[in-house]
Design a protein around this motif. Structure first.
Motif, mmCIF file in Angstrom:
data_model
loop_
_atom_site.group_PDB
_atom_site.id
_atom_site.type_symbol
_atom_site.label_atom_id
_atom_site.label_comp_id
_atom_site.label_asym_id
_atom_site.label_seq_id
_atom_site.Cartn_x
_atom_site.Cartn_y
_atom_site.Cartn_z
ATOM 1 N N SER A 255 0.687 -1.344 -0.068
ATOM 2 C CA SER A 255 -0.002 -0.023 -0.129
ATOM 3 C C SER A 255 0.833 1.346 0.093
ATOM 4 O O SER A 255 0.310 2.613 -0.067
ATOM 5 N N LEU A 258 0.326 3.975 -3.033
ATOM 6 C CA LEU A 258 -0.945 4.689 -3.166
ATOM 7 C C LEU A 258 -1.001 5.737 -2.104
ATOM 8 O O LEU A 258 -1.318 6.842 -2.473
ATOM 9 N N ASP A 259 -0.402 5.248 -0.913
ATOM 10 C CA ASP A 259 -0.549 6.355 -0.002
ATOM 11 C C ASP A 259 0.520 7.498 -0.296
ATOM 12 O O ASP A 259 0.141 8.568 0.211
ATOM 13 N N LEU A 292 -7.043 7.976 8.356
ATOM 14 C CA LEU A 292 -7.341 6.712 8.531
ATOM 15 C C LEU A 292 -7.290 6.442 10.119
ATOM 16 O O LEU A 292 -8.151 5.263 10.262
ATOM 17 N N TYR A 303 -12.588 -1.819 4.052
ATOM 18 C CA TYR A 303 -12.791 -1.652 2.627
ATOM 19 C C TYR A 303 -13.356 -0.137 2.156
ATOM 20 O O TYR A 303 -13.463 0.083 0.952
ATOM 21 N N GLN A 305 -11.941 2.578 3.426
ATOM 22 C CA GLN A 305 -10.988 3.505 3.794
ATOM 23 C C GLN A 305 -10.471 4.081 2.346
ATOM 24 O O GLN A 305 -9.995 5.410 2.137
ATOM 25 N N ASP A 306 -9.957 3.314 1.257
ATOM 26 C CA ASP A 306 -9.540 3.534 0.046
ATOM 27 C C ASP A 306 -10.352 4.576 -0.620
ATOM 28 O O ASP A 306 -9.902 5.660 -1.318
ATOM 29 N N LYS A 309 -10.221 7.938 1.215
ATOM 30 C CA LYS A 309 -9.046 8.846 0.548
ATOM 31 C C LYS A 309 -8.916 9.355 -0.708
ATOM 32 O O LYS A 309 -8.663 10.346 -0.913
ATOM 33 N N GLY A 310 -9.443 8.351 -1.517
ATOM 34 C CA GLY A 310 -9.838 8.926 -3.188
ATOM 35 C C GLY A 310 -10.811 10.159 -3.128
ATOM 36 O O GLY A 310 -10.346 10.885 -3.940
#
Length: 329
Positions: A255, A258-259, A292, A303, A305-306, A309-310
């Motif tokens: 990960s 992406l982060d 987060l 599931y 969280q992404d 973030k996006g």
């Protein structure tokens, strides 16, 4: 919207969003703003922030590095292999990993500059190359003390306590060493980019590469140097990750890319910069960490969280660029 209000919104809107986020999570879970929680946030984002600072260096010269996650993961595996299988000490292992990161950055820079491969494609190729190569020495297994090697022998080495302290020790029993490293590298790259001639040349190259070349700037060397900075920072992140988990886990770096990219891009919105900058990247990493941590403390499903973030990334960048006049970018 008046011009003054628009300018204030662009410059300070992200900090208002950051404060609002903290207040929201505090209202939902008062422990969110405890010292222990805040230190955990900083520790959790320290490696991501270090990688994001490296990406910022490539963004400054108009490039982009997709290989940082694989460089960090490969550095973690290299550190684990050197200690557990070769029996190396801390100094040699750290030197090996940083050298590897610089070499990976040099490779990226050379094939981009002299091979004329677009940066996204070049670093994507390097990413897949490293993701595969890191698994070859152990036949795809994670590295841990006492593991059985592909040739049937048993690894007899172990992680040096001084190495593990890089990822686990705390200064004055409060501040994690990884956070100190993050802050030191953040200050270093900020000063380098904002207050040195080399940093100003890098920004000039990113703004107009052809004009910089006509002005006499060695564009090729600066671009290669930017990718070497990115690789070096990624290797530091890999070292800290290996020291934190105490093993060469083949899935630990999944990960990171992406982060780190999210933190670097969110940095565009900080203080209305609308450009890559080290300070904004650190704030972006902190924002991702707070987000987060807050979602985790509220027991939000992992599931989601992404997606959150996006959404935040899109809103932050849309707000910044849609309200900025073309001549101001």
């Amino acid at each position: 919207m008046t011009l003054a209000v628009r300018d204030l919104s662009i410059r300070y809107g992200f900090f208002v969003l950051l404060v609002a986020l903290a207040v929201f999570f505090y209202a939902a879970q008062p422990a969110f703003l405890s010292l222990r929680s805040l230190i955990f946030v900083f520790q959790s984002v320290s490696i991501t922030a270090i990688l994001a600072l490296g990406v910022t260096g490539t963004l400054v010269v108009g490039g982009f590095d997709l290989s940082i996650g694989s460089v960090a993961a490969s550095s973690m595996m290299a550190a684990s292999y050197a200690m557990v299988i070769w029996g190396w000490g801390t100094a040699e292992t750290v030197a090996l990993c940083i050298g590897f990161g610089l070499l990976a950055g040099l490779f990226n820079g050379v094939i981009i500059v002299y091979g004329r491969i677009p940066d996204l494609l070049a670093t994507l190729g390097t990413m897949f190359l490293l993701l595969g190569l890191q698994l070859v020495p152990t036949a795809g297994r994670s590295i841990a003390r006492g593991m059985t090697l592909p040739d049937g022998t048993t690894a007899t080495g172990s992680f040096d306590p001084s190495f593990l302290s890089l990822g686990r020790a705390r200064l004055f029993d409060v501040l994690p060493v990884s956070v100190v490293v993050m802050l030191a590298l953040g200050v270093a790259i900020f000063v380098f980019l904002e207050f040195t001639r080399w940093g100003r040349v890098m920004y000039a190259i990113g703004s107009n590469q052809q004009a910089s070349r006509l002005a006499g700037a060695p564009v090729e060397r600066y671009k290669i140097a930017a990718y070497m900075i990115s690789g070096g920072f990624a290797s530091v992140g890999g070292i800290l990750l290996a020291a934190r988990v105490g093993r060469g886990d083949v899935s630990s770096g999944n990960s990171l890319l992406l982060d780190a990219v999210a933190a670097a891009l969110i940095g565009f919105a900080v203080l209305g910069a609308a450009k890559p900058n080290a300070f904004g990247t650190l704030v972006g990493a902190l924002f991702v960490g707070m987000l987060l941590q807050g979602l985790t403390m509220m027991n939000a499903p992992y599931y989601t969280q992404d997606a959150v973030k996006g959404a935040v990334l899109v809103v932050a960048l849309l707000f910044t660029f849609s309200m900025t006049r073309p001549g101001e970018r």
